[in-house]
Design an enzyme around this catalytic site. Sequence first.
Site, PDB file in Angstrom:
ATOM      1  N   LEU A 227      61.674  44.938   7.899  1.00  0.00           N
ATOM      2  CA  LEU A 227      60.879  44.302   8.956  1.00  0.00           C
ATOM      3  C   LEU A 227      60.051  43.170   8.373  1.00  0.00           C
ATOM      4  O   LEU A 227      59.561  43.240   7.251  1.00  0.00           O
ATOM      5  CB  LEU A 227      59.975  45.315   9.668  1.00  0.00           C
ATOM      6  CG  LEU A 227      58.750  45.912   8.977  1.00  0.00           C
ATOM      7  CD1 LEU A 227      57.548  44.994   8.994  1.00  0.00           C
ATOM      8  CD2 LEU A 227      58.380  47.214   9.650  1.00  0.00           C
TER       9      LEU A 227
ATOM     10  N   ALA B 174      50.317  55.463   6.961  1.00  0.00           N
ATOM     11  CA  ALA B 174      50.204  54.960   8.341  1.00  0.00           C
ATOM     12  C   ALA B 174      49.809  53.490   8.320  1.00  0.00           C
ATOM     13  O   ALA B 174      49.052  53.018   9.146  1.00  0.00           O
ATOM     14  CB  ALA B 174      49.173  55.789   9.110  1.00  0.00           C
TER      15      ALA B 174
ATOM     16  N   CYS C  34      54.863  40.996   0.237  1.00  0.00           N
ATOM     17  CA  CYS C  34      56.157  41.432  -0.307  1.00  0.00           C
ATOM     18  C   CYS C  34      56.834  40.473  -1.282  1.00  0.00           C
ATOM     19  O   CYS C  34      57.264  40.893  -2.357  1.00  0.00           O
ATOM     20  CB  CYS C  34      57.105  41.735   0.846  1.00  0.00           C
ATOM     21  SG  CYS C  34      56.518  43.107   1.855  1.00  0.00           S
TER      22      CYS C  34
ATOM     23  N   VAL D  25      54.215  54.556   1.398  1.00  0.00           N
ATOM     24  CA  VAL D  25      52.929  54.219   0.771  1.00  0.00           C
ATOM     25  C   VAL D  25      53.042  52.883   0.038  1.00  0.00           C
ATOM     26  O   VAL D  25      54.140  52.395  -0.235  1.00  0.00           O
ATOM     27  CB  VAL D  25      52.463  55.336  -0.195  1.00  0.00           C
ATOM     28  CG1 VAL D  25      52.377  56.668   0.528  1.00  0.00           C
ATOM     29  CG2 VAL D  25      53.407  55.454  -1.388  1.00  0.00           C
TER      30      VAL D  25
HETATM   31  N1  LIG Z   1      54.453  45.244   5.099  1.00  0.00           N
HETATM   32  C1  LIG Z   1      55.738  44.946   5.230  1.00  0.00           C
HETATM   33  O1  LIG Z   1      56.105  44.050   5.984  1.00  0.00           O
HETATM   34  C2  LIG Z   1      56.778  45.688   4.450  1.00  0.00           C
HETATM   35  C3  LIG Z   1      58.131  45.562   4.818  1.00  0.00           C
HETATM   36  C4  LIG Z   1      59.089  46.256   4.091  1.00  0.00           C
HETATM   37  C5  LIG Z   1      58.734  47.090   3.038  1.00  0.00           C
HETATM   38  N2  LIG Z   1      57.412  47.196   2.716  1.00  0.00           N
HETATM   39  C6  LIG Z   1      57.061  48.141   1.637  1.00  0.00           C
HETATM   40  O2  LIG Z   1      56.570  49.338   2.259  1.00  0.00           O
HETATM   41  C7  LIG Z   1      55.521  49.919   1.480  1.00  0.00           C
HETATM   42  C8  LIG Z   1      54.264  50.051   2.333  1.00  0.00           C
HETATM   43  O3  LIG Z   1      53.846  48.756   2.707  1.00  0.00           O
HETATM   44  P1  LIG Z   1      52.717  48.563   3.818  1.00  0.00           P
HETATM   45  O4  LIG Z   1      52.601  47.097   4.041  1.00  0.00           O
HETATM   46  O5  LIG Z   1      52.994  49.453   4.963  1.00  0.00           O
HETATM   47  O6  LIG Z   1      51.428  49.101   3.015  1.00  0.00           O
HETATM   48  P2  LIG Z   1      50.006  49.491   3.628  1.00  0.00           P
HETATM   49  O7  LIG Z   1      49.055  49.304   2.530  1.00  0.00           O
HETATM   50  O8  LIG Z   1      49.801  48.793   4.929  1.00  0.00           O
HETATM   51  O9  LIG Z   1      50.146  51.057   3.968  1.00  0.00           O
HETATM   52  C9  LIG Z   1      50.272  52.061   3.012  1.00  0.00           C
HETATM   53  C10 LIG Z   1      49.511  53.285   3.494  1.00  0.00           C
HETATM   54  O10 LIG Z   1      49.810  54.399   2.657  1.00  0.00           O
HETATM   55  C11 LIG Z   1      48.644  55.193   2.546  1.00  0.00           C
HETATM   56  N3  LIG Z   1      48.770  56.070   1.364  1.00  0.00           N
HETATM   57  C12 LIG Z   1      48.707  55.750   0.059  1.00  0.00           C
HETATM   58  N4  LIG Z   1      48.912  56.821  -0.703  1.00  0.00           N
HETATM   59  C13 LIG Z   1      49.109  57.872   0.118  1.00  0.00           C
HETATM   60  C14 LIG Z   1      49.384  59.244  -0.081  1.00  0.00           C
HETATM   61  N5  LIG Z   1      49.539  59.745  -1.318  1.00  0.00           N
HETATM   62  N6  LIG Z   1      49.509  60.049   1.000  1.00  0.00           N
HETATM   63  C15 LIG Z   1      49.387  59.544   2.257  1.00  0.00           C
HETATM   64  N7  LIG Z   1      49.134  58.239   2.498  1.00  0.00           N
HETATM   65  C16 LIG Z   1      49.006  57.413   1.457  1.00  0.00           C
HETATM   66  C17 LIG Z   1      47.537  54.180   2.434  1.00  0.00           C
HETATM   67  O11 LIG Z   1      46.283  54.750   2.745  1.00  0.00           O
HETATM   68  C18 LIG Z   1      47.992  53.117   3.438  1.00  0.00           C
HETATM   69  O12 LIG Z   1      47.432  53.304   4.726  1.00  0.00           O
HETATM   70  C19 LIG Z   1      55.366  49.023   0.253  1.00  0.00           C
HETATM   71  O13 LIG Z   1      56.167  49.543  -0.778  1.00  0.00           O
HETATM   72  C20 LIG Z   1      55.942  47.696   0.722  1.00  0.00           C
HETATM   73  O14 LIG Z   1      56.454  46.920  -0.334  1.00  0.00           O
HETATM   74  C21 LIG Z   1      56.431  46.539   3.392  1.00  0.00           C
HETATM   75  O1  LIG Z   2      61.298  29.658   6.704  1.00  0.00           O
HETATM   76  C1  LIG Z   2      60.312  30.253   6.229  1.00  0.00           C
HETATM   77  C2  LIG Z   2      60.147  31.649   6.309  1.00  0.00           C
HETATM   78  C3  LIG Z   2      59.023  32.213   5.729  1.00  0.00           C
HETATM   79  N1  LIG Z   2      58.096  31.440   5.117  1.00  0.00           N
HETATM   80  C4  LIG Z   2      56.907  32.050   4.515  1.00  0.00           C
HETATM   81  O2  LIG Z   2      57.310  33.096   3.654  1.00  0.00           O
HETATM   82  C5  LIG Z   2      56.367  34.159   3.679  1.00  0.00           C
HETATM   83  C6  LIG Z   2      57.048  35.478   4.019  1.00  0.00           C
HETATM   84  O3  LIG Z   2      57.504  35.411   5.342  1.00  0.00           O
HETATM   85  P1  LIG Z   2      58.395  36.551   6.035  1.00  0.00           P
HETATM   86  O4  LIG Z   2      59.587  36.793   5.217  1.00  0.00           O
HETATM   87  O5  LIG Z   2      58.603  36.130   7.434  1.00  0.00           O
HETATM   88  O6  LIG Z   2      57.345  37.745   6.086  1.00  0.00           O
HETATM   89  P2  LIG Z   2      57.206  39.202   5.453  1.00  0.00           P
HETATM   90  O7  LIG Z   2      56.550  40.021   6.502  1.00  0.00           O
HETATM   91  O8  LIG Z   2      56.566  39.083   4.116  1.00  0.00           O
HETATM   92  O9  LIG Z   2      58.699  39.772   5.305  1.00  0.00           O
HETATM   93  C7  LIG Z   2      59.456  39.729   4.100  1.00  0.00           C
HETATM   94  O10 LIG Z   2      59.103  40.805   3.267  1.00  0.00           O
HETATM   95  C8  LIG Z   2      59.253  42.113   3.891  1.00  0.00           C
HETATM   96  C9  LIG Z   2      58.734  43.146   2.908  1.00  0.00           C
HETATM   97  O11 LIG Z   2      59.655  43.472   1.943  1.00  0.00           O
HETATM   98  C10 LIG Z   2      60.729  42.316   4.240  1.00  0.00           C
HETATM   99  O12 LIG Z   2      60.890  43.571   4.872  1.00  0.00           O
HETATM  100  C11 LIG Z   2      61.185  41.194   5.164  1.00  0.00           C
HETATM  101  O13 LIG Z   2      62.578  41.357   5.426  1.00  0.00           O
HETATM  102  C12 LIG Z   2      60.934  39.847   4.486  1.00  0.00           C
HETATM  103  O14 LIG Z   2      61.272  38.784   5.378  1.00  0.00           O
HETATM  104  C13 LIG Z   2      55.305  33.760   4.710  1.00  0.00           C
HETATM  105  O15 LIG Z   2      54.192  33.184   4.066  1.00  0.00           O
HETATM  106  C14 LIG Z   2      56.009  32.711   5.552  1.00  0.00           C
HETATM  107  O16 LIG Z   2      55.134  31.780   6.133  1.00  0.00           O
HETATM  108  C15 LIG Z   2      58.250  30.072   5.042  1.00  0.00           C
HETATM  109  O17 LIG Z   2      57.413  29.362   4.476  1.00  0.00           O
HETATM  110  N2  LIG Z   2      59.365  29.507   5.607  1.00  0.00           N
END
Ligand SMILES: NC(=O)c1ccc[n+]([C@@H]2O[C@H](COP(=O)([O-])OP(=O)(O)OC[C@H]3O[C@@H](n4cnc5c(N)ncnc54)[C@H](O)[C@@H]3O)[C@@H](O)[C@H]2O)c1
Ligand SMILES: O=c1ccn([C@@H]2O[C@H](COP(=O)(O)OP(=O)(O)O[C@H]3O[C@H](CO)[C@@H](O)[C@H](O)[C@H]3O)[C@@H](O)[C@H]2O)c(=O)[nH]1
Length: 483
Positions: free
Chosen positions: A186, A29, A297, A108
Amino acid sequence: MDSQTSKSYMAPLKNKLEEGTFIVGSIGAGYVGAITSIILAARQPNLKIIVCDVMQEQINKWNEGRFPFYEPDLEKYYDIAVNVNKNITFTVDVGNCIDQSDALFICVNTPPKVDSDAVLGKEADMTYFDAAIRNISNYGNPEKHKILIEKSTVPVGTYKRINSLLGEKIQNPEACFTIVNMPEFLAEGLAVQRLLNPDRIVIGTTEDLNGQEAFEVIKGLYTNTETLFLKLRTPSSELAKLFINGMLAQRVTSMNSMTYLCEKFGGSIQEVQRMTGSDPRIGPLWLQASPGFGGSCFEKDILSLIYIFESEGQQAQALYWKALLNMNDAQKHRILDMIISEFPEPESTTLTLFGFAFKKNTSDTRLTAIAYIANGLIHKGYHVKIHDPKVTERSFHFEMEVQGFNIVEKTNYEFCGSDYRKAVSGSSAIIIGTEWDEYNELNYNELITLMDGDKKNLYDFRSYVDVQQIQQAGFSKVFKLGN
Ligand SMILES: NC(=O)c1ccc[n+]([C@@H]2O[C@H](COP(=O)([O-])OP(=O)(O)OC[C@H]3O[C@@H](n4cnc5c(N)ncnc54)[C@H](O)[C@@H]3O)[C@@H](O)[C@H]2O)c1
Ligand SMILES: O=c1ccn([C@@H]2O[C@H](COP(=O)(O)OP(=O)(O)O[C@H]3O[C@H](CO)[C@@H](O)[C@H](O)[C@H]3O)[C@@H](O)[C@H]2O)c(=O)[nH]1
């Protein structure tokens, strides 16, 4: 691909979709699990969504409407899901969530492994992911076939890893579970808009009948979302997710590398950006100069990609991607040196950092580039004040510690939260590290009266402020990155 079969397990799931009894579970979550589930529940009243997590505090917050992080517009869709559609629940009962669900999004965390023995890269730490799969393996039942969706960003081959973990407990995992990869794209701060209007939804499956039908079932979860659905082989989508983050980081880093040359030769990074972005082969997005990319990420996924190359003995490719991380560090060093060189008496100088989040519109600080700048200034002996409209003091301290910056014994810094007066009083410079809109809309005529020192400078390391307007307030210098 392995486990090719002409049999499909999807018929009961298709029926459930048609009947409106389909249940989607999210394991995790956090940012991805909660936000994607809230938007899905708000968008698709026909689905029931269960979001589970092992952290009681996290679940309590969601249940009480106290969001664990800031994300624009999330409240509106939380309200629709929770109070209008009433089709989402948050629980710590992970087992029940698994048992009830027809499709499970595994969301997770997969952070870089702390004790990875690789030289250049870092293996993804699959501890949490594996624990989730082991838990799922307790619920293998061919009569209740489920789709397992890798939503976490994972190394290539994870679908095989899942299969063998399931096989430790279940004799015929493929009869109980269909494994697919569905990377999440996202970007924080824009998450709600990106989920409502995704560029595409990618589903990596097997190429057999079951894979094709699983693709159709997952498409059926998004009937109210118009977008392109891409079906790939599972290893392709696992790999492409890592690669896309590498490509995005590369664009940002390439622009950042040009900031020095623009400053040196009288160019403007905005003009370089405009000219570059207007080439249709390149396009305008993710070309904004910055103090270095941060976030949970980019670095993690590049380290994972490097690790994969390294473990395959592909040194040249590993070094290629490693250079990108070195370049990002170089930008942080350059910025820190620039500030230090302008203020030769640290002990008698106060400096203000505007922004600690890794980018605007999020309270997330994970791997923010500003932590490096803050640490460097604090250890040099300046009195450092940190302002951010959304970051909490707890997150600030936590992030400094996570990045290995030890400021526990230091007394020469103050976290000021959203208090501008406290943040700028007595300061010789305002240093913008996060591009919050409000930093460009402030009344600098007023703020400057609170500042102190022989010179009063403003540094914009996001290269987005209106220099002329701010200059009028009487700053000795307004520096805009790449200008
Ligand atoms: N944050 C982003 O913008 C983003 C975008 C795309 C992909 N991802 C990927 O998605 C994944 C999650 O990222 P996040 O930012 O949401 O992480 P997060 O740390 O915010 O959330 C992960 C959650 O999973 C829970 N968790 C861990 N083990 C568990 C288990 N066994 N059962 C139930 N819950 C459990 C944790 O307590 C935590 O709340 C990562 O692999 C990340 O690389 C993140
Ligand atoms: O023109 C730009 C765009 C981004 N950033 C920096 O790059 C980092 C990452 O930015 P952004 O990509 O917007 O944020 P995230 O939330 O980390 O998202 C990336 O990582 C996620 C986790 O995998 C993916 O889902 C998204 O598609 C990917 O954009 C940040 O420090 C931004 O400030 C810059 O400096 N210049």
